[in-house]
Design a protein around this motif. Structure first.
Motif, PDB file in Angstrom:
ATOM      1  N   LYS A  69      56.038-119.102 -28.925  1.00 46.86           N
ATOM      2  CA  LYS A  69      54.723-119.698 -28.719  1.00 46.86           C
ATOM      3  C   LYS A  69      54.813-121.117 -28.169  1.00 46.86           C
ATOM      4  N   LYS A  70      56.032-121.606 -27.962  1.00 48.11           N
ATOM      5  CA  LYS A  70      56.205-122.959 -27.427  1.00 48.11           C
ATOM      6  C   LYS A  70      55.764-123.002 -25.965  1.00 48.11           C
ATOM      7  N   MET A  71      55.014-124.023 -25.626  1.00 47.99           N
ATOM      8  CA  MET A  71      54.535-124.159 -24.255  1.00 47.99           C
ATOM      9  C   MET A  71      55.623-124.758 -23.365  1.00 47.99           C
ATOM     10  N   PRO A  72      55.995-124.101 -22.280  1.00 49.19           N
ATOM     11  CA  PRO A  72      56.984-124.676 -21.353  1.00 49.19           C
ATOM     12  C   PRO A  72      56.475-125.987 -20.762  1.00 49.19           C
ATOM     13  N   SER A  73      57.362-126.942 -20.625  1.00 50.20           N
ATOM     14  CA  SER A  73      56.954-128.250 -20.119  1.00 50.20           C
ATOM     15  C   SER A  73      56.342-128.155 -18.730  1.00 50.20           C
ATOM     16  N   LYS A  74      56.818-127.209 -17.930  1.00 47.00           N
ATOM     17  CA  LYS A  74      56.290-127.088 -16.570  1.00 47.00           C
ATOM     18  C   LYS A  74      54.827-126.650 -16.572  1.00 47.00           C
ATOM     19  N   THR A  75      54.397-125.997 -17.649  1.00 52.24           N
ATOM     20  CA  THR A  75      53.004-125.566 -17.742  1.00 52.24           C
ATOM     21  C   THR A  75      52.073-126.760 -17.725  1.00 52.24           C
ATOM     22  N   ILE A  76      52.475-127.833 -18.411  1.00 54.75           N
ATOM     23  CA  ILE A  76      51.660-129.039 -18.465  1.00 54.75           C
ATOM     24  C   ILE A  76      51.925-129.945 -17.277  1.00 54.75           C
ATOM     25  N   ASN A  77      53.191-130.119 -16.938  1.00 54.49           N
ATOM     26  CA  ASN A  77      53.545-131.115 -15.934  1.00 54.49           C
ATOM     27  C   ASN A  77      53.011-130.791 -14.541  1.00 54.49           C
ATOM     28  N   LYS A  78      52.749-129.519 -14.283  1.00 59.05           N
ATOM     29  CA  LYS A  78      52.289-129.160 -12.943  1.00 59.05           C
ATOM     30  C   LYS A  78      50.771-129.175 -12.820  1.00 59.05           C
ATOM     31  N   LEU A  79      50.071-129.417 -13.945  1.00 59.72           N
ATOM     32  CA  LEU A  79      48.622-129.342 -13.928  1.00 59.72           C
ATOM     33  C   LEU A  79      47.989-130.671 -14.326  1.00 59.72           C
ATOM     34  N   THR A  80      46.814-130.937 -13.830  1.00 55.32           N
ATOM     35  CA  THR A  80      46.064-132.128 -14.199  1.00 55.32           C
ATOM     36  C   THR A  80      44.605-131.760 -14.406  1.00 55.32           C
ATOM     37  N   GLY A  81      43.892-132.668 -15.073  1.00 54.95           N
ATOM     38  CA  GLY A  81      42.445-132.543 -15.214  1.00 54.95           C
ATOM     39  C   GLY A  81      41.985-131.248 -15.839  1.00 54.95           C
ATOM     40  N   SER A  82      40.928-130.669 -15.274  1.00 50.92           N
ATOM     41  CA  SER A  82      40.312-129.470 -15.839  1.00 50.92           C
ATOM     42  C   SER A  82      41.248-128.269 -15.806  1.00 50.92           C
ATOM     43  N   LYS A  83      42.151-128.216 -14.818  1.00 52.95           N
ATOM     44  CA  LYS A  83      43.099-127.097 -14.755  1.00 52.95           C
ATOM     45  C   LYS A  83      44.060-127.128 -15.941  1.00 52.95           C
ATOM     46  N   GLN A  84      44.445-128.330 -16.345  1.00 55.85           N
ATOM     47  CA  GLN A  84      45.322-128.457 -17.502  1.00 55.85           C
ATOM     48  C   GLN A  84      44.615-127.985 -18.775  1.00 55.85           C
ATOM     49  N   VAL A  85      43.372-128.409 -18.957  1.00 57.11           N
ATOM     50  CA  VAL A  85      42.601-127.991 -20.131  1.00 57.11           C
ATOM     51  C   VAL A  85      42.398-126.485 -20.135  1.00 57.11           C
ATOM     52  N   GLU A  86      42.070-125.920 -18.990  1.00 60.14           N
ATOM     53  CA  GLU A  86      41.864-124.473 -18.876  1.00 60.14           C
ATOM     54  C   GLU A  86      43.122-123.708 -19.272  1.00 60.14           C
ATOM     55  N   GLU A  87      44.275-124.203 -18.841  1.00 56.32           N
ATOM     56  CA  GLU A  87      45.534-123.543 -19.178  1.00 56.32           C
ATOM     57  C   GLU A  87      45.820-123.634 -20.675  1.00 56.32           C
ATOM     58  N   LEU A  88      45.598-124.809 -21.266  1.00 59.54           N
ATOM     59  CA  LEU A  88      45.830-124.980 -22.694  1.00 59.54           C
ATOM     60  C   LEU A  88      44.933-124.071 -23.521  1.00 59.54           C
ATOM     61  N   TYR A  89      43.692-123.946 -23.111  1.00 63.22           N
ATOM     62  CA  TYR A  89      42.712-123.170 -23.877  1.00 63.22           C
ATOM     63  C   TYR A  89      42.836-121.658 -23.680  1.00 63.22           C
ATOM     64  N   SER A  90      43.660-121.235 -22.739  1.00 60.80           N
ATOM     65  CA  SER A  90      43.752-119.796 -22.475  1.00 60.80           C
ATOM     66  C   SER A  90      45.173-119.245 -22.538  1.00 60.80           C
ATOM     67  N   SER A  91      46.167-120.116 -22.673  1.00 60.80           N
ATOM     68  CA  SER A  91      47.552-119.682 -22.518  1.00 60.80           C
ATOM     69  C   SER A  91      48.095-118.904 -23.709  1.00 60.80           C
ATOM     70  N   GLY A  92      47.569-119.157 -24.907  1.00 60.27           N
ATOM     71  CA  GLY A  92      48.108-118.515 -26.099  1.00 60.27           C
ATOM     72  C   GLY A  92      49.312-119.239 -26.679  1.00 60.27           C
ATOM     73  N   TYR A  93      49.659-120.415 -26.144  1.00 63.08           N
ATOM     74  CA  TYR A  93      50.752-121.214 -26.685  1.00 63.08           C
ATOM     75  C   TYR A  93      50.251-122.126 -27.806  1.00 63.08           C
TER      76      TYR A  93
END
Length: 386
Positions: free
Chosen positions: A252-276
């Protein structure tokens, strides 16, 4: 509260200068401290009434000057309860140990002793002083134990997001989302406005950070630090920071690249839907137990950890989640609106019966007589180490 004497400060200065000159500034000092790995599993192992050794309530007095909207932080001393409402009342309230209202600290404005926002506050019982941190003005106001304004520390050279005073001149600063130019590190320790320690370069802005981001948490005679969306708890020490706990989220650990490649609303969308799982926060501890929460989708999940036995618990029944600790008690809040909602629900009779049985008739009468317009109830509870 971490109190640092002159000898300790000298150790910080020497160790950190050595560290900066001999190693990369985006690495933390690797000492003999043993990092404890906590493997987090999403279980239903809740703490129950059998796990509570002792508890008691304190009712905060409700008068016109002490109306609390939403509690952000609580700190407890031997004779006082400090309550921060940073968003509704925008005030720091002080009560005695029995809940009687004493005074508010400072007021909104931009004059001496005033603040635009209260992002955090700090206590020094030895010096009988109170400090309020205003991130908007990048300053810390100091007051005496009765709330009288003393002086301010202005840190205008740094665009930091959260801070913790280590002494009158030493400050730990967290730069998440506010780093500019040379300040692009998660953490800096400064002495007389000069950086003496830096940790981990920032590679991206973090969309979930806000004006009330908290990065520093008081433990039992130690100060914890956790950057935004980090899986580690660090202790700030004379050698910079040391990793105290490494949180293992497994698959369930989120890969660092998941966050580092995204900014703003795209980052929030990924966090809220990724299941990590992500983001350690709300950290506090007693001698026997560690508590923190972490995020999953757009929710916060609680986590209790028995330090001696390595047993984890995914929450607690009938008692509020802790905001701080005091004398080996966790301290949480029964919010008035929550009490009213539970008491008025139609389908919770079994829950109410169990709650009444656990806290006893006296406290149950206390809760039933509580009114929605009254201040919250502060709950102290000690978890049995067995």
């Amino acid at each position: 509260m971490i109190i640092i004497n002159n000898k300790w400060l000298y150790g910080i200065c020497i160790a950190c200068m050595f560290f900066i000159s001999c190693s990369k500034s985006d690495e933390y000092f690797n000492s003999d401290f043993t990092t404890i790995t906590i493997k987090v599993e999403n279980t239903d192992n809740y703490l129950s009434n059998d796990d509570i050794e002792d508890f008691y309530f304190v009712k905060l007095e409700t008068v016109e000057e002490s109306l609390i909207g939403e509690i952000r932080r609580i700190r407890i001393t031997n004779d006082r309860i400090f309550v921060l409402d940073s968003e509704v009342a925008k005030s720091l309230f002080v009560f005695d140990s029995e809940g009687k209202f004493l005074f508010k600290v400072g007021s909104i404005g931009q004059g001496p002793g005033e603040y635009v926002t209260i992002n955090d506050f700090f206590l020094n019982e030895d010096k009988q002083s109170i400090a309020i941190f205003d991130a908007n003005l990048r300053k810390i106001n100091y007051y005496d134990w009765n709330g009288l304004y003393l002086h301010s520390k202005i840190l205008s050279d740094f665009w930091f997001h959260a801070c913790s005073p280590l002494s009158s001149e030493y400050y730990a600063l967290d730069f998440t989302k506010r780093a500019r130019g040379a300040n692009k590190y998660h953490l800096q320790i400064i002495d007389n406005n000069k950086p003496i320690f830096k940790y981990k370069k920032l590679t991206n802005d973090y969309a979930l950070s806000n004006n009330y981001h908290i990065a520093f948490y008081e433990g039992v005679d130690r100060l914890f630090y956790t950057p935004t969306l980090c899986d580690s708890l660090f202790i700030i020490s004379s050698e910079g920071i040391e990793e105290a706990y490494s949180i293992d989220f497994g698959d369930k650990k989120m890969p660092s690249k998941t966050i580092n490649k995204l900014t703003g609303s795209k980052q929030v969308e990924e966090l809220y839907s990724s299941g990590y799982f992500y983001g350690i926060k709300d950290v506090t501890e007693t001698n026997d137990f560690m508590y923190f929460s972490y995020s999953y989708l757009n929710s916060s999940l609680p986590f209790f950890y028995n330090k001696e036995k390595g047993i984890q618990h995914s929450g607690i029944l009938y008692f509020p989640l802790p905001l701080t600790s005091y004398n080996d008690y966790f301290v949480g809040v029964y919010e008035s609106h929550t009490i009213m909602a539970v008491l008025s629900a139609d389908n919770n009779q079994e829950y109410l019966n169990n709650w009444q049985q656990i806290i006893g008739d006296d406290y149950w009468s206390f809760i039933q007589s509580h009114k929605d317009e009254e201040n919250p109830l502060i709950v102290f509870y000690k978890i049995r180490n067995s």
